[in-house]
Design a protein around this motif. Structure first.
Motif, PDB file in Angstrom:
ATOM      1  N   CYS A  10       0.849  -1.188   0.000  1.00  0.00           N
ATOM      2  CA  CYS A  10       0.000   0.000   0.000  1.00  0.00           C
ATOM      3  C   CYS A  10       0.890   1.245   0.000  1.00  0.00           C
ATOM      4  O   CYS A  10       1.843   1.336   0.772  1.00  0.00           O
ATOM      5  CB  CYS A  10      -0.892  -0.028   1.234  1.00  0.00           C
ATOM      6  SG  CYS A  10      -1.824   1.487   1.482  1.00  0.00           S
ATOM      7  N   CYS A  13       0.403   3.127   3.832  1.00  0.00           N
ATOM      8  CA  CYS A  13       0.805   2.537   5.105  1.00  0.00           C
ATOM      9  C   CYS A  13       1.853   1.444   4.947  1.00  0.00           C
ATOM     10  O   CYS A  13       2.434   1.017   5.940  1.00  0.00           O
ATOM     11  CB  CYS A  13      -0.416   1.994   5.841  1.00  0.00           C
ATOM     12  SG  CYS A  13      -1.115   0.508   5.104  1.00  0.00           S
ATOM     13  N   ARG A  55      -7.793  -0.951   6.702  1.00  0.00           N
ATOM     14  CA  ARG A  55      -7.669   0.499   6.479  1.00  0.00           C
ATOM     15  C   ARG A  55      -8.161   0.882   5.085  1.00  0.00           C
ATOM     16  O   ARG A  55      -7.995   0.139   4.129  1.00  0.00           O
ATOM     17  CB  ARG A  55      -6.214   0.928   6.659  1.00  0.00           C
ATOM     18  CG  ARG A  55      -5.774   0.940   8.097  1.00  0.00           C
ATOM     19  CD  ARG A  55      -4.324   1.351   8.205  1.00  0.00           C
ATOM     20  NE  ARG A  55      -3.429   0.322   7.715  1.00  0.00           N
ATOM     21  CZ  ARG A  55      -2.981  -0.687   8.463  1.00  0.00           C
ATOM     22  NH1 ARG A  55      -3.337  -0.801   9.722  1.00  0.00           N
ATOM     23  NH2 ARG A  55      -2.174  -1.594   7.943  1.00  0.00           N
ATOM     24  N   CYS A  57      -6.964   3.111   3.165  1.00  0.00           N
ATOM     25  CA  CYS A  57      -5.869   3.351   2.216  1.00  0.00           C
ATOM     26  C   CYS A  57      -5.547   2.071   1.452  1.00  0.00           C
ATOM     27  O   CYS A  57      -5.274   2.115   0.249  1.00  0.00           O
ATOM     28  CB  CYS A  57      -4.641   3.898   2.935  1.00  0.00           C
ATOM     29  SG  CYS A  57      -3.994   2.861   4.264  1.00  0.00           S
ATOM     30  N   CYS A  58      -5.578   0.932   2.154  1.00  0.00           N
ATOM     31  CA  CYS A  58      -5.307  -0.352   1.503  1.00  0.00           C
ATOM     32  C   CYS A  58      -6.477  -0.757   0.606  1.00  0.00           C
ATOM     33  O   CYS A  58      -6.284  -1.296  -0.478  1.00  0.00           O
ATOM     34  CB  CYS A  58      -5.079  -1.444   2.535  1.00  0.00           C
ATOM     35  SG  CYS A  58      -3.824  -1.078   3.759  1.00  0.00           S
TER      36      CYS A  58
HETATM   37 ZN   LIG Z   1      -2.760   1.040   3.581  1.00  0.00          ZN
END
Ligand SMILES: [Zn+2]
Length: 76
Positions: A10, A13, A55, A57-58
């Motif tokens: 990712c 993160c 998360r 973001c992932c």
């Molecule tokens: Zn992430």
């Protein structure tokens, strides 16, 4: 054989997501082929939860990925 070019981690993160992507696509395709419909948002969320992708973001890495390898391979 599945050939994908997705970032291994990712961008935000650093979690490894490449292996989860293949599992995600397999689960989505299972629903498409067996029930002849697109998975609902709730089912997508369930798949992410099962894979441990928590998360957002992932999740955006996987959701927003477009496989272009089949377009490129024609020029091999
Ligand atoms: Zn992430």
């Amino acid at each position: 054989m599945i050939i994908v070019i997705i970032p291994v981690r990712c961008f935000s993160c650093g979690r490894v997501i490449a292996s989860d992507y293949v599992a995600f696509v397999n689960r989505v395709n299972f629903i498409r082929e067996n029930e002849r419909r697109e998975p609902t948002p709730e089912e997508i969320e369930r798949i992410f939860d099962d894979l441990g992708v928590k998360r957002y973001c992932c999740r955006r890495m996987i959701l927003s990925h477009v496989d272009l390898i089949d377009e490129v391979i024609a020029f091999d």
